[in-house]
Design an enzyme around this catalytic site. Structure first.
Site, PDB file in Angstrom:
ATOM      1  N   ASP A 145       9.233  -8.182  10.048  1.00  0.00           N
ATOM      2  CA  ASP A 145      10.683  -8.174   9.878  1.00  0.00           C
ATOM      3  C   ASP A 145      11.006  -8.173   8.384  1.00  0.00           C
ATOM      4  OD1 ASP A 145      13.342  -8.180  10.565  1.00  0.00           O
ATOM      5  OD2 ASP A 145      13.419 -10.302  11.089  1.00  0.00           O
ATOM      6  N   LYS A 159      10.174  -6.506  -2.401  1.00  0.00           N
ATOM      7  CA  LYS A 159       9.884  -5.074  -2.519  1.00  0.00           C
ATOM      8  C   LYS A 159      11.106  -4.355  -3.082  1.00  0.00           C
ATOM      9  CE  LYS A 159       7.323  -3.406   0.877  1.00  0.00           C
ATOM     10  NZ  LYS A 159       6.787  -3.036   2.220  1.00  0.00           N
ATOM     11  N   ALA A 170       2.189  -8.316  -6.675  1.00  0.00           N
ATOM     12  CA  ALA A 170       1.430  -8.638  -5.465  1.00  0.00           C
ATOM     13  C   ALA A 170       0.064  -7.972  -5.508  1.00  0.00           C
ATOM     14  CB  ALA A 170       2.205  -8.176  -4.237  1.00  0.00           C
ATOM     15  N   PRO A 171      -0.968  -8.653  -5.031  1.00  0.00           N
ATOM     16  CA  PRO A 171      -2.301  -8.039  -4.984  1.00  0.00           C
ATOM     17  C   PRO A 171      -2.297  -6.800  -4.100  1.00  0.00           C
ATOM     18  CG  PRO A 171      -2.409 -10.410  -4.557  1.00  0.00           C
ATOM     19  CD  PRO A 171      -0.962 -10.024  -4.514  1.00  0.00           C
ATOM     20  N   GLY A 172      -3.199  -5.868  -4.415  1.00  0.00           N
ATOM     21  CA  GLY A 172      -3.320  -4.662  -3.608  1.00  0.00           C
ATOM     22  C   GLY A 172      -3.054  -3.413  -4.415  1.00  0.00           C
ATOM     23  N   VAL A 173      -3.211  -2.263  -3.759  1.00  0.00           N
ATOM     24  CA  VAL A 173      -2.978  -0.972  -4.399  1.00  0.00           C
ATOM     25  C   VAL A 173      -1.488  -0.823  -4.695  1.00  0.00           C
ATOM     26  CG1 VAL A 173      -3.190   1.524  -4.120  1.00  0.00           C
ATOM     27  CG2 VAL A 173      -4.945   0.004  -3.150  1.00  0.00           C
ATOM     28  N   ARG A 174      -1.159  -0.391  -5.897  1.00  0.00           N
ATOM     29  CA  ARG A 174       0.245  -0.181  -6.251  1.00  0.00           C
ATOM     30  C   ARG A 174       0.867   0.885  -5.353  1.00  0.00           C
ATOM     31  NH1 ARG A 174      -0.529  -4.431  -8.457  1.00  0.00           N
ATOM     32  NH2 ARG A 174      -0.156  -4.914 -10.663  1.00  0.00           N
ATOM     33  N   GLY A 175       2.085   0.631  -4.904  1.00  0.00           N
ATOM     34  CA  GLY A 175       2.740   1.555  -3.998  1.00  0.00           C
ATOM     35  C   GLY A 175       3.246   2.798  -4.703  1.00  0.00           C
ATOM     36  N   MET A 176       3.376   3.886  -3.941  1.00  0.00           N
ATOM     37  CA  MET A 176       3.878   5.140  -4.493  1.00  0.00           C
ATOM     38  C   MET A 176       5.400   5.213  -4.450  1.00  0.00           C
ATOM     39  SD  MET A 176       1.102   7.985  -3.211  1.00  0.00           S
ATOM     40  CE  MET A 176       0.994   7.465  -1.498  1.00  0.00           C
TER      41      MET A 176
END
Length: 569
Positions: free
Chosen positions: A372, A337, A316-322
């Site tokens: 949700d 996710k 997914a586009p965006g900053v990679r999650g921690m």
């Protein structure tokens, strides 16, 4: 042995459990009117949570019935379960909630067997329900004609939907005026104009909703009339809404589930689909509390999309999650996710805590500001449906969750959410006016969540998204907590001049301490956005503001959050 195998008895016990679940579900739902009329706001919140938790509770009970009622070796003979499915189909064919009964059966099957034993022969991966059913009736609606008087039309509606109205004449005049404002003059004068309203009233939080449509021989418009209980002043009609986008937001994936008595769920969902054609039926089932069946419809839409398109999973586009790794299908408006095996060092949560936080979101009032989620176990996808870079990254960051088995990718556990544009990416491309609107809504989202006793924890822009309607919504839940659990503090004054130059704080910090004065540089690297947000929502930087909200919550106050624009208020 096959001819003596108790397929019919097992099917009957599963359906008896479904009847028990539906009876308890309906009992909670039918109490909604009384709770609304008596302004029992905290009871409304408790009832909503109880109804959500009811499904898994009842599945667990029926699982126990089956294990107590049948020899385990017989019960778990999976090769015989096509017989159970066949017997169950015969039992549910005459029912008016048969599609929900299929989902219930699936839940029981999955509670007994491992996911590698799932097949369409044993359970309802694909529905067996016909699109047109012999017992299908017209939706339970009432129709009204203006007969030359719009006010008479509105009056007739409120004669049928009787509550203890505080000032009905004032409401009728205001609604007539709003109706004239909403529709072209020629429509208001059209002798063919009619209103069709669903008979049961929908209840949610502090509101009740009349739902239906306006139509003539050529066009139709959705129609929603929200009712509010003004304590000490009676019930009042708060608005009249005919804009499809606004009505769509009322049924949004960011809202709590409605309480509405629908003996024939497919009828009502089809009725809603007519007035909200942009909504998927999975979302509509979920919006009225049948979230498990919404999950079934979502899964069927997903496998159909994979089978009928060349779409491949990408990151997914965006900053990679921690904490989470997020992937998506470009042509399917959902993100998937998964929890990483190792978190970034700055994160102090563990896997079990993250799971608890995400499950918490299901049962709290999301006030239109949290997406949700649906939780899935053991998704299996064709390996060819993944872009190589995406699969490689998932295998690297979550090898305990994602595995390759031949030509199949197994995702052992994940959540799905509606895909949005991350707020940080949105602001990079936004015009000056769009930046202003987004930051105004970002601050409002934080305030509304806080007033509903939710503290997001990590309030970075990347953890919020922008919906297709331009609303800012929070979607990263690994650090959420109840607001009342947080200790908001002012930064103590420095003891010595040297304290301010030190890289270390000169004051102790507890595990639940939060210092709102630290928010500006934490939230905004862009100085222009930082100054703008301070002008719009500067009170969020003051610990006393947050303490005031906590005091209101502890006093039992429940805020008003309206899922629509309140005209003329």
């Amino acid at each position: 042995m096959t001819q003596h195998w108790p397929a019919g008895e097992i099917a009957r016990m599963i359906l008896d459990g479904f009847d028990d679940y539906r009876e308890h579900f309906r009992r909670i739902t039918l109490g909604a009117r009384e709770r609304f009329e008596q302004a029992r706001w905290q009871d409304i919140q408790r009832a909503a949570a109880a109804r959500i938790n009811l499904y898994e509770q009842k599945v667990g009970e029926v699982n126990g019935w089956l294990r107590d009622g049948f020899d385990e070796e017989v019960l778990l003979e999976v090769e015989q379960w096509p017989l159970v499915k066949s017997a169950y189909i015969r039992l549910i064919d005459p029912r008016l909630d048969d599609e929900l009964a299929e989902t219930w059966y699936n839940s029981l099957f999955c509670s007994l067997f491992s996911h590698d034993q799932i097949s369409d022969g044993c359970m309802f991966i694909h529905t067996t329900r016909p699109s047109i059913r012999s017992h299908e009736r017209a939706a339970q609606t009432r129709t009204y004609m203006p007969d030359g008087s719009l006010k008479g039309l509105v009056r007739a509606i409120f004669r049928d939907y009787a509550f203890d109205y505080g000032d009905l004449e004032s409401d009728l005049s205001r609604l007539e005026e709003q109706l004239r404002d909403c529709l072209p003059d020629w429509v208001c004068k059209d002798p063919a104009l009619a209103v069709e309203l669903f008979v049961p009233v929908l209840y949610r939080n502090k509101g009740a909703y009349l739902v239906g449509r306006l139509y003539n021989s050529d066009e139709q418009w959705p129609l929603v009339i929200p009712l509010l209980h003004r304590e000490g002043h009676g019930i009042e009609a708060d608005a009249l809404i005919t804009d499809e986008a606004e009505v769509s937001i009322i049924f949004s994936f960011t809202r709590s589930y409605f309480m509405v008595d629908v003996p024939v769920p497919a009828e009502f969902v089809n009725f809603l689909k007519r007035i909200l054609p942009g909504k998927h039926i999975a979302e509509l089932y979920t919006s009225i509390g049948f979230y498990k069946h919404g999950k079934s419809e979502f899964y069927r839409a997903l496998i159909n999309h994979l089978a009928s398109t060349d779409d491949r999973f990408i990151m997914a586009p965006g900053v990679r999650g921690m904490v989470m790794s997020v992937f998506t299908l470009p042509g399917f408006n959902t993100v998937f996710k998964i929890i990483k095996d190792r978190f970034s060092p700055s994160k102090t949560v563990d896997r079990a805590t993250v799971i608890d936080k995400y499950r918490l979101v299901k049962s709290v009032d999301r006030v239109g500001r949290m997406a949700d989620t649906q939780e899935f176990a053991d998704f299996r996808f064709p390996r060819g449906k993944f872009e190589p870079e995406c699969l490689a990254e998932l295998l690297e960051v979550a090898p305990s969750t994602v595995a390759v088995e031949g030509d199949t990718v197994l995702v052992r556990h994940c959540w799905t959410e509606r895909r949005m544009i991350p707020l940080n990416l949105y602001l990079e491309q936004a015009s000056e006016g769009q930046v202003l609107e987004a930051l105004e809504d970002y601050g409002l989202a934080i305030k509304q969540l806080a007033a509903a006793n939710i503290f997001p924890g990590d309030m970075l822009l990347k953890n919020f998204g922008v919906t297709r309607h331009g609303r800012v919504v929070f979607y990263d839940y690994d650090e959420i907590s109840y607001l009342t659990e947080v200790n908001f503090r002012h930064i103590p004054p420095p003891r010595y001049p040297e304290d301010e130059m030190s890289g270390e704080p000169w004051y102790s910090i507890g595990p639940h301490d939060v210092f709102p004065e630290e928010f500006p540089p934490f939230l905004f690297a862009d100085m222009g956005q930082r100054r703008l947000f301070s002008r719009l929502h500067g009170e969020l930087y003051d610990a006393d503001y947050w303490k005031g909200l906590q005091a209101s919550i502890r006093e039992g106050k429940v805020i008003d959050v309206f899922p629509y624009r309140r005209k003329g208020r």
